[in-house]
Design a protein around this motif. Structure first.
Motif, PDB file in Angstrom:
ATOM      1  N   ASN A  70       0.823  -1.211   0.000  1.00 56.34           N
ATOM      2  CA  ASN A  70       0.000   0.000   0.000  1.00 56.34           C
ATOM      3  C   ASN A  70       0.857   1.260   0.000  1.00 56.34           C
ATOM      4  OD1 ASN A  70      -2.578  -1.085  -0.065  1.00 56.34           O
ATOM      5  ND2 ASN A  70      -2.582  -1.450   2.163  1.00 56.34           N
ATOM      6  N   THR A  73       2.551   1.598  -3.422  1.00 58.61           N
ATOM      7  CA  THR A  73       1.581   2.017  -4.440  1.00 58.61           C
ATOM      8  C   THR A  73       1.314   3.514  -4.334  1.00 58.61           C
ATOM      9  OG1 THR A  73       0.527  -0.101  -4.040  1.00 58.61           O
ATOM     10  CG2 THR A  73      -0.667   1.462  -5.433  1.00 58.61           C
ATOM     11  N   LEU A  74       1.082   3.952  -3.114  1.00 54.70           N
ATOM     12  CA  LEU A  74       0.781   5.366  -2.896  1.00 54.70           C
ATOM     13  C   LEU A  74       1.906   6.245  -3.415  1.00 54.70           C
ATOM     14  CD1 LEU A  74      -0.821   5.598   0.640  1.00 54.70           C
ATOM     15  CD2 LEU A  74      -1.865   6.114  -1.554  1.00 54.70           C
ATOM     16  N   ASN A  76       3.770   5.813  -5.737  1.00 48.70           N
ATOM     17  CA  ASN A  76       3.806   5.899  -7.192  1.00 48.70           C
ATOM     18  C   ASN A  76       2.496   6.422  -7.768  1.00 48.70           C
ATOM     19  OD1 ASN A  76       6.445   4.894  -7.546  1.00 48.70           O
ATOM     20  ND2 ASN A  76       5.673   2.847  -7.014  1.00 48.70           N
ATOM     21  N   ASP A  77       1.575   6.819  -6.899  1.00 45.11           N
ATOM     22  CA  ASP A  77       0.265   7.265  -7.363  1.00 45.11           C
ATOM     23  C   ASP A  77       0.277   8.782  -7.536  1.00 45.11           C
ATOM     24  OD1 ASP A  77      -2.306   8.033  -7.715  1.00 45.11           O
ATOM     25  OD2 ASP A  77      -3.094   7.139  -5.861  1.00 45.11           O
ATOM     26  N   ASN A  79      -1.944  10.865  -8.144  1.00 43.21           N
ATOM     27  CA  ASN A  79      -3.034  11.564  -7.460  1.00 43.21           C
ATOM     28  C   ASN A  79      -2.710  11.801  -5.991  1.00 43.21           C
ATOM     29  OD1 ASN A  79      -4.439  11.636  -9.789  1.00 43.21           O
ATOM     30  ND2 ASN A  79      -5.813   9.939  -9.273  1.00 43.21           N
ATOM     31  N   PHE A  80      -2.123  10.755  -5.381  1.00 44.65           N
ATOM     32  CA  PHE A  80      -1.721  10.928  -3.980  1.00 44.65           C
ATOM     33  C   PHE A  80      -0.645  12.005  -3.864  1.00 44.65           C
ATOM     34  CE2 PHE A  80       1.546   9.868  -0.803  1.00 44.65           C
ATOM     35  CZ  PHE A  80       0.818  10.138   0.335  1.00 44.65           C
ATOM     36  N   ARG A 262      -8.716  13.279   0.704  1.00 49.24           N
ATOM     37  CA  ARG A 262      -8.383  12.134  -0.142  1.00 49.24           C
ATOM     38  C   ARG A 262      -8.501  10.840   0.666  1.00 49.24           C
ATOM     39  NH1 ARG A 262      -7.279  11.231  -4.997  1.00 49.24           N
ATOM     40  NH2 ARG A 262      -6.402   9.183  -5.507  1.00 49.24           N
ATOM     41  N   THR A 266     -10.789   7.820  -0.467  1.00 50.47           N
ATOM     42  CA  THR A 266     -10.200   6.503  -0.729  1.00 50.47           C
ATOM     43  C   THR A 266     -10.949   5.425   0.042  1.00 50.47           C
ATOM     44  OG1 THR A 266      -8.079   7.612  -0.907  1.00 50.47           O
ATOM     45  CG2 THR A 266      -8.030   5.222  -0.786  1.00 50.47           C
ATOM     46  N   GLU A 272     -10.909   1.383  -0.613  1.00 52.06           N
ATOM     47  CA  GLU A 272      -9.563   0.845  -0.377  1.00 52.06           C
ATOM     48  C   GLU A 272      -9.168   1.182   1.055  1.00 52.06           C
ATOM     49  OE1 GLU A 272      -7.599  -0.903  -2.138  1.00 52.06           O
ATOM     50  OE2 GLU A 272      -8.226  -0.694  -4.233  1.00 52.06           O
ATOM     51  N   GLU A 275      -5.318   1.208   1.755  1.00 54.22           N
ATOM     52  CA  GLU A 275      -4.604   2.341   1.193  1.00 54.22           C
ATOM     53  C   GLU A 275      -4.896   3.605   2.014  1.00 54.22           C
ATOM     54  OE1 GLU A 275      -4.690   3.812  -3.089  1.00 54.22           O
ATOM     55  OE2 GLU A 275      -4.301   1.655  -3.309  1.00 54.22           O
TER      56      GLU A 275
END
Ligand SMILES: Nc1ncnc2c1ncn2[C@@H]1O[C@H](COP(=O)(O)OP(=O)(O)O)[C@@H](O)[C@H]1O
Ligand SMILES: [Mg+2]
Lengths: 316, 362
Positions: A70, A73-74, A76-77, A79-80, A262, A266, A272, A275
């Motif tokens: 998690n 991923t964040l 590389n996100d 939007n985050f 956010r 989420t 999620e 996340e």
């Protein structure tokens, strides 16, 4: 006979000694239980959840353990990252502006003119209004056609401004400044009024103009209070939610989607939970860093003061 | 160096008037001491000269120019505060050089000046310490050095020594006296301590209740006090006051009170004759009462010793004379027991007489 008396007396005395020693813990126990239920348990739950691929329909036990996925991923996100950047910009811009205006006002109003106490009370009103109400108020004032600001701009012949559209982040920041400058104003004023009066008089005699007094004496002497105030405000600004929720709901696009918003989206919209928990932990880390630096700063001040005292005593 | 002239200076806080028209002229290079009990308005007077308090009425002239509308920084003066008022966030060197740095003097000049005054007051080793890391006496020196560094023409002191312990105070007093001879400035010094006033002043101004009671050299004030307040305020132990009446006894003038009858001589006798009123106050300093076994009764007081305070070579005796208390000094080696009756000779030229109503000197 004598031994019997002492052994007789011993048992109750031991018991009362035990009670004496235990009683503090007994008094603390309820607080510990409440703290555990209200603080440690949810926090642990959140940290535990952040390592799982967790859907709201599952219990935490059913969710699959995925380690640090998690968090990765964040990171590389986009939007985050955008949301993180919005949060940082929001917090630092708000707090910088609030510090400048709040301290400036305090310097301006630190004098004994008649009616000044009324003025001071009026200045701190915004802070006492519920954030949701602040949001609603400003949403009305920012309204593109019937809002106060655009009607005013129209009246004086200037073009309208797209407040909550293109300039959403700025508008949100302005509302936050309006609400929280008083907080800094009060603390700065208190700091000013506790400055050593005679040092300021000495500065006057030494030839300092009003500006030089502010710059060389007042600000440096207020600095410890100002730093703590700024850190407190930063911590608060990172967690802001209501005003932005009411004003823009994070839009348009992601332009005002601060982390708190956010996280809630989420969890509820994207379902999620893991996340969202990981995101909360990132926010928590930032806040911890700020809190720790605040305590460290205070500690540093104490150590410095103690060292200075020690030198003086060695001499005497 | 300039001449300072206070003209009918009045200070009111709201409706309360605390200074009632102060008239004072301080000449070039003079060390003037304002002295008086706590609350008499000394600090207020000084702070008005400095520009830290507004003037309610009257005017302050420096070199003939009215200055009461000027800011402190435009009056060219330096001041030492009772609580030192150092800048806590600056080290000693920065404290001393603050005024010079504000004037944007060249760095080398500032550094030289700091070194010079630090040497003068003995602070050279402490230049990079913060005030918090200094003892009371060192802080006092920093305050002095800061004022000296400014090179202003007027130097104001508001009880600069009163926060020091007795020994340090004596030492600083001596240093101040030395400094005041070397530095050519017009100095105004406020204190409630009459010893500081007597030792430092070229001129003493005694204040009481917002009025100036008397001004003059220490000697003038000590020898010819204008009223009972000044007489009692200057001198240690304080002057004795005895209620008395004037009586003519065979052509001679006597002051008579319960337990004593002292003959007046020369000038004092003439003053009493021209004054008219018969009820007076007799003032005699303890130092003008000399223990004597062969004094004539009309030149002496007969005293019952009540309390003896041993203070070294001299003892201070609290005695009684017809129900009134009289303080005298006596060589500690003189054999004497409490309750004994001793005779003290009065120096007739050093007797002071005051009107009982107005308390003014005759
Ligand atoms: N800010 C003030 N407001 C009202 N009264 C004051 C104020 N400052 C001083 N006073 C009064 O003025 C009188 C003189 O004070 P001050 O000059 O400080 O006396 P001191 O001779 O002890 O230095 C005192 O009675 C004091 O109570
Ligand atoms: Mg005073």
């Amino acid at each position: 006979m004598a031994t019997e008396v002492t052994s007789h007396a011993k048992t109750p005395r031991q018991a009362s000694a035990w009670i004496n020693r235990a009683s503090p813990y007994m008094f603390i126990a309820p607080a510990v239980v409440i703290m555990f239920m209200a603080l440690i348990y949810p926090l642990g739950y959140m940290i535990w959840g952040s390592f799982r691929d967790w859907d709201p329909s599952q219990t935490i036990g059913e969710a699959e353990f995925i380690g640090l996925k998690n968090y990765v991923t964040l990171w590389n996100d986009p939007n985050f990252l955008e949301s993180l950047s919005v949060t940082l910009r929001f917090a630092f811009l708000c707090v910088s502006a609030e510090m400048v205006i709040g301290v400036g006002l305090a310097l301006l109003l630190d004098r004994n003119i008649r009616g000044m106490s009324v003025l001071r009370t009026m200045f701190i009103l915004p802070m006492m209004i519920a954030p949701v109400v602040v949001g609603l108020m400003w949403r009305y004032m920012y309204h593109p056609t019937v809002g106060t600001f655009n009607r005013f701009l129209e009246d004086i012949g200037l073009p309208k401004v797209d407040w909550l559209g293109q300039n959403a982040l700025t508008s949100v920041i302005i509302a936050d400044i309006w609400q929280w400058t008083p907080f800094i104003f009060i603390l700065a004023l208190a700091a000013l009024q506790s400055l050593p009066r005679s040092a300021l008089e000495a500065a006057k005699i030494d030839g300092a103009t009003a500006w030089q007094q502010i710059w060389h004496i007042k600000i440096p002497l207020m600095m410890p209070v100002l730093i703590v105030t700024a850190l407190l405000r930063l911590i608060d600004a990172f967690k802001v939610l209501e005003v932005i929720l009411v004003l823009t709901e994070g839009g348009p696009g992601l332009s005002t989607e601060i982390l708190a918003l956010r996280i809630s989206r989420t969890a509820t919209e994207f379902r999620e939970l893991g996340e969202a928990a990981a995101m909360s932990n990132y926010l928590l880390m930032i806040l911890m860093l700020l809190t720790v630096s605040m305590f460290a700063f205070n500690k540093l001040q104490e150590i410095r003061a103690a060292r200075v005292r020690m030198i003086a005593e060695e001499d005497a | 160096m300039p001449e300072i002239h206070l003209d009918g200076l009045v200070k009111r806080y709201g409706t309360v008037e605390v200074l009632h028209g102060i008239d004072l002229r301080m000449e070039d290079n003079e060390f003037t001491v304002l002295v008086g009990p706590s609350g008499c308005g000394k600090s207020t007077t000084l702070r008005m000269i400095a520009g830290l308090e507004s003037v309610s009425d009257g005017e302050i002239y420096i070199d003939g120019k009215p200055v009461s509308h000027l800011e402190p920084k435009d009056r060219d003066l330096a001041m030492v505060f009772q609580d030192y008022a150092l800048y806590p966030h600056m080290n000693v060197a920065q404290n001393i050089s603050f005024a010079l740095r504000l004037m944007k003097r060249p760095k080398a000049e500032v550094a030289a000046k700091v070194r010079h005054v630090a040497e003068m007051v003995g602070l050279t080793e402490f230049l990079d310490r913060k005030p918090g890391a200094l003892s009371g006496g060192q802080r006092q020196r920093v305050a002095m050095a800061r004022a000296l560094a400014k090179d202003s023409r007027i130097f104001l002191f508001d009880e600069p020594l009163s926060n020091l312990d007795a020994k340090l105070r004596g030492q600083m007093r001596a240093e101040l006296a030395l400094m005041s001879q070397r530095v050519e400035k017009n100095m105004i010094y406020v204190t409630h301590d009459q010893i500081e006033a007597m030792t430092l002043a070229d001129r003493i101004v005694v204040m009481h209740g917002g009025y100036i009671q008397q001004q003059g050299t220490p000697e003038e004030l000590f020898k010819r006090p204008a009223n009972k307040f000044v007489a009692g305020f200057l001198g240690m132990p304080p002057m004795n006051f005895l209620n008395c009446e004037i009586e003519d006894r065979g052509g001679e003038t006597f002051v008579v009170g319960s337990g004593f009858a002292v003959k007046l001589h020369g000038e004092n006798a003439n003053k009493v004759k021209s004054h008219g009123r018969r009820d007076l106050i007799l003032g005699i300093r303890p130092s003008d009462l000399i223990f004597s076994t062969e004094a004539r009764p009309e030149d002496s007081l007969t005293l019952d010793v009540k309390v003896s305070e041993y203070v070294g070579a001299q003892s201070v005796l609290m005695c009684e004379c017809g129900g009134q208390t009289v303080t005298v000094e006596l060589n500690s080696e003189t054999p004497m027991t409490l309750g004994e009756t001793l005779v003290f000779e009065v120096n007739p030229a050093r007797v002071h007489l005051f009107d009982r109503e107005s308390e003014k000197a005759l």
